[in-house]
Design a protein around this motif. Structure first.
Motif, PDB file in Angstrom:
ATOM      1  N   PRO A 207       0.670  -1.156  -0.020  1.00  0.00           N
ATOM      2  CA  PRO A 207       0.038   0.066  -0.156  1.00  0.00           C
ATOM      3  C   PRO A 207       0.935   1.251  -0.010  1.00  0.00           C
ATOM      4  CG  PRO A 207      -0.224  -1.145   2.194  1.00  0.00           C
ATOM      5  CD  PRO A 207       0.614  -2.156   1.137  1.00  0.00           C
ATOM      6  N   GLU A 208       1.926   1.119   0.638  1.00  0.00           N
ATOM      7  CA  GLU A 208       2.943   2.549   0.535  1.00  0.00           C
ATOM      8  C   GLU A 208       3.638   2.606  -0.750  1.00  0.00           C
ATOM      9  OE1 GLU A 208       7.269   3.691   2.468  1.00  0.00           O
ATOM     10  OE2 GLU A 208       6.442   1.657   3.057  1.00  0.00           O
ATOM     11  N   ARG A 209       3.772   1.484  -1.447  1.00  0.00           N
ATOM     12  CA  ARG A 209       4.199   1.799  -2.994  1.00  0.00           C
ATOM     13  C   ARG A 209       3.315   2.146  -4.011  1.00  0.00           C
ATOM     14  NH1 ARG A 209       7.586  -0.804  -6.737  1.00  0.00           N
ATOM     15  NH2 ARG A 209       7.112   0.122  -8.391  1.00  0.00           N
ATOM     16  N   ALA A 211       0.560   4.124  -3.073  1.00  0.00           N
ATOM     17  CA  ALA A 211       0.468   5.569  -2.678  1.00  0.00           C
ATOM     18  C   ALA A 211       1.631   6.307  -3.354  1.00  0.00           C
ATOM     19  CB  ALA A 211       0.377   5.664  -1.248  1.00  0.00           C
ATOM     20  N   LYS A 212       2.564   5.943  -3.306  1.00  0.00           N
ATOM     21  CA  LYS A 212       3.691   6.749  -4.152  1.00  0.00           C
ATOM     22  C   LYS A 212       3.449   6.761  -5.397  1.00  0.00           C
ATOM     23  CE  LYS A 212       7.450   5.083  -0.807  1.00  0.00           C
ATOM     24  NZ  LYS A 212       8.764   4.384  -0.949  1.00  0.00           N
ATOM     25  N   THR A 214       0.733   6.667  -6.818  1.00  0.00           N
ATOM     26  CA  THR A 214      -0.486   7.710  -7.041  1.00  0.00           C
ATOM     27  C   THR A 214       0.049   9.080  -7.104  1.00  0.00           C
ATOM     28  OG1 THR A 214      -1.901   6.055  -6.294  1.00  0.00           O
ATOM     29  CG2 THR A 214      -2.712   8.272  -6.538  1.00  0.00           C
ATOM     30  N   PHE A 232      -6.845  -0.648  -3.783  1.00  0.00           N
ATOM     31  CA  PHE A 232      -5.800  -1.376  -2.671  1.00  0.00           C
ATOM     32  C   PHE A 232      -6.165  -2.841  -3.015  1.00  0.00           C
ATOM     33  CE2 PHE A 232      -6.630   2.669  -0.807  1.00  0.00           C
ATOM     34  CZ  PHE A 232      -5.432   3.050  -0.098  1.00  0.00           C
ATOM     35  N   SER A 285      -2.627   0.593   7.125  1.00  0.00           N
ATOM     36  CA  SER A 285      -1.884   0.856   6.178  1.00  0.00           C
ATOM     37  C   SER A 285      -2.922   1.530   5.043  1.00  0.00           C
ATOM     38  CB  SER A 285      -1.388  -0.347   5.588  1.00  0.00           C
ATOM     39  OG  SER A 285      -0.447  -0.896   6.673  1.00  0.00           O
ATOM     40  N   ASP A 288      -3.173   5.207   6.216  1.00  0.00           N
ATOM     41  CA  ASP A 288      -1.869   5.972   6.144  1.00  0.00           C
ATOM     42  C   ASP A 288      -1.720   6.079   4.445  1.00  0.00           C
ATOM     43  OD1 ASP A 288      -1.250   5.760   8.425  1.00  0.00           O
ATOM     44  OD2 ASP A 288       0.111   3.751   8.232  1.00  0.00           O
ATOM     45  N   ALA A 289      -1.947   5.435   3.628  1.00  0.00           N
ATOM     46  CA  ALA A 289      -1.879   5.603   2.193  1.00  0.00           C
ATOM     47  C   ALA A 289      -2.950   6.655   1.710  1.00  0.00           C
ATOM     48  CB  ALA A 289      -2.264   4.374   1.339  1.00  0.00           C
ATOM     49  N   LYS A 292      -1.427   9.948   2.808  1.00  0.00           N
ATOM     50  CA  LYS A 292      -0.458  10.381   1.994  1.00  0.00           C
ATOM     51  C   LYS A 292      -0.746  11.379   0.670  1.00  0.00           C
ATOM     52  CE  LYS A 292       2.996   7.377   3.877  1.00  0.00           C
ATOM     53  NZ  LYS A 292       3.524   6.033   3.741  1.00  0.00           N
TER      54      LYS A 292
END
Length: 489
Positions: A207-209, A211-212, A214, A232, A285, A288-289, A292
């Protein structure tokens, strides 16, 4: 002298006209169509965020969206499993009419019939396993209207690349393919060699990836209208989160004295307490995404001109397959026709149109996004798109829409224990037709959102009316049905 004055006046008038025309042109050029960011979470239950009742999972960024926008209490997915709902979002149509009624990859009836150990009463209905290319997706419609289009994450609407996002209207595809989940170990880089997502640094969480990716897309396209579909893979299994988040929620579970507790649903074990630390980490997670991406919009001063939607594709996984969450006060979960399988958390944020911190109780469904987006961005409705949804823009403007009924058709057995069924909601009333034993249930959702009291015999006139309504709709959709299993015991 008089001639000179007349000529001067004419020149001033011409200059004024030209100036006004230039000003109007400048305003038209500078007034960019609104962007759209659509957060779609996989398997997130109705009660899985704080704004909708969770006291264990922490979702401050999603809750902030609810405070800044409109929260829908009675929003529905078009199906209790993923692919059909995703198809309804992309096309604005009911899955029953497209015959995309099960998750893509589920066994077809002829496959089940060949199994000697398949002894269920019914064979599931046949279904189409790809989103047909003839359908004009919302991405294609927006792209034709001047939008840059993007997907990050789960697609699951076609088994081969021919049916993947880049062939369905998306300019950029980061992670969308035939997979319904990331696979074992796939929540961390290298993502099980996802054919549409390059490996990241060691330890990078999916999910962090996404978000980056996006955020980068938004940055690259900040000067033109864009549609960013952040779909997601969370919170679908296999359950996996970072060590830090698992430790956080393990400690919280112990502090609150929570234990895993289960009830019974049709002979299946159903979770009745949210207490799973790994699942809680997966939910955070997601939050968090979301935070961001929203921060990036604010940084680029795009947040006031961006329509933001937060939604889920089906109910939370409360029965079978690990049952990591609870949907209480709703009954059932993913794969079931009860509210826990189809009612979803929906939030829409759009400053200047939506009054902050508002709640809407009107029943809406995933088919509605397509016509809503077209109206909100000023594009004409597609005349050939026989949608099963309506624009809910009036609701966002605190007006009303015409009263209507909502329908569901899932002629399959769910991996989570649910059996083939169809349903209709008309006002406060909901009728479910279970195809095994030709059984019906009638509930008043206003008085009984948990669907505990079957009023079929108490309200025969209402049951008859809804049955007629459901049968008519199924006929109009040319719906496929399950058939008798000759090997049933």
């Amino acid at each position: 002298m008089k001639s000179m004055i007349n000529n001067l006046a004419k020149c001033l008038i011409c200059l004024s006209v030209v100036g006004l025309a230039n000003q109007a042109h400048s305003q038209t050029v500078n007034k960019k169509k609104p962007n759209i960011v659509f957060f779609l979470v996989d398997d997130l239950g109705y009660s899985d965020v704080q704004a909708f009742g969770s006291s264990f999972y922490e979702t401050p960024n999603i809750d902030k969206l609810a405070k800044e926008g409109m929260k829908f209490t009675d929003a529905y997915a078009a199906c209790p499993v993923c692919s059909p709902t995703r198809a309804s979002i992309m096309t604005g149509k009911y899955p029953a009419g497209m015959h995309t009624t099960d998750w893509f990859g589920a066994p077809q009836p002829e496959e089940e019939a060949k199994k000697k150990n398949y002894t269920r009463l019914l064979l599931p209905a046949h279904y189409i396993e790809n989103l047909p290319l003839k359908e004009e997706t919302i991405a294609e419609a927006l792209k034709a209207g001047g939008y840059k289009t993007f997907i990050a994450g789960k697609w699951h609407l076609g088994g081969t690349p021919d049916f993947w996002p880049e062939n369905q209207g998306f300019d950029v595809n980061k992670g969308g393919n035939s997979m319904g989940n990331p696979g074992k170990g796939g929540y961390f880089s290298p993502y099980n060699h996802n054919p549409r997502l390059d490996a990241g640094p060691a330890g990078e969480y999916l999910p962090e990836r996404l978000a980056k990716e996006t955020m980068k897309f938004i940055e690259d396209n900040k000067d033109q209208p864009f549609f960013a579909y952040f779909a997601f893979y969370n919170v679908h299994g296999p359950d996996d989160t970072t060590p830090a988040l698992k430790a956080k929620y393990t400690a919280k579970r112990e502090k609150l004295g929570l234990t895993d507790q289960f009830g019974d649903e049709g002979g299946k074990k159903v979770r009745i307490v949210q207490s799973d630390p790994t699942y809680a980490g997966m939910v955070q997670s997601v939050d968090d995404a979301v935070g961001k991406v929203m921060a990036k919009l604010k940084e680029l001063k795009l947040d006031d001109n961006t329509i933001v939607v937060f939604f889920s594709d089906n109910g939370g996984l409360a029965i079978n397959e690990g049952s990591p969450t609870s949907n209480l006060p709703l009954r059932g979960g993913k794969g079931w026709m009860y509210e826990g399988g189809i009612r979803e958390p929906l939030i829409v944020r759009y400053p200047g149109v939506i009054k902050p911190n508002t709640i809407n109780e009107t029943p809406v469904i995933s088919n509605d996004f397509y016509p809503t987006f077209l109206q909100m961005v000023g594009l004409p409705p597609l005349p050939k798109q026989n949608t099963g949804g309506v624009s809910i823009l009036p609701l966002l403007e605190q007006k009303t829409i015409k009263k209507r009924s909502l329908f569901w058709h899932y002629p399959h057995y769910g991996n989570q224990g649910g059996s083939p069924a169809s349903a209709v909601r008309d006002g406060d009333w909901k009728l479910i037709h279970w195809y095994e034993h030709d059984r019906y249930e009638l509930f008043n959702l206003r008085d009984d959102v948990g669907e505990h009291n079957n009023l079929l015999t108490a309200e025969p006139k209402i049951a008859k009316k809804l049955k007629k309504e459901l049968d008519k709709w199924l006929q109009q959709q040319d719906a496929y049905f399950p058939s008798k299993n000759p090997n049933a015991k």
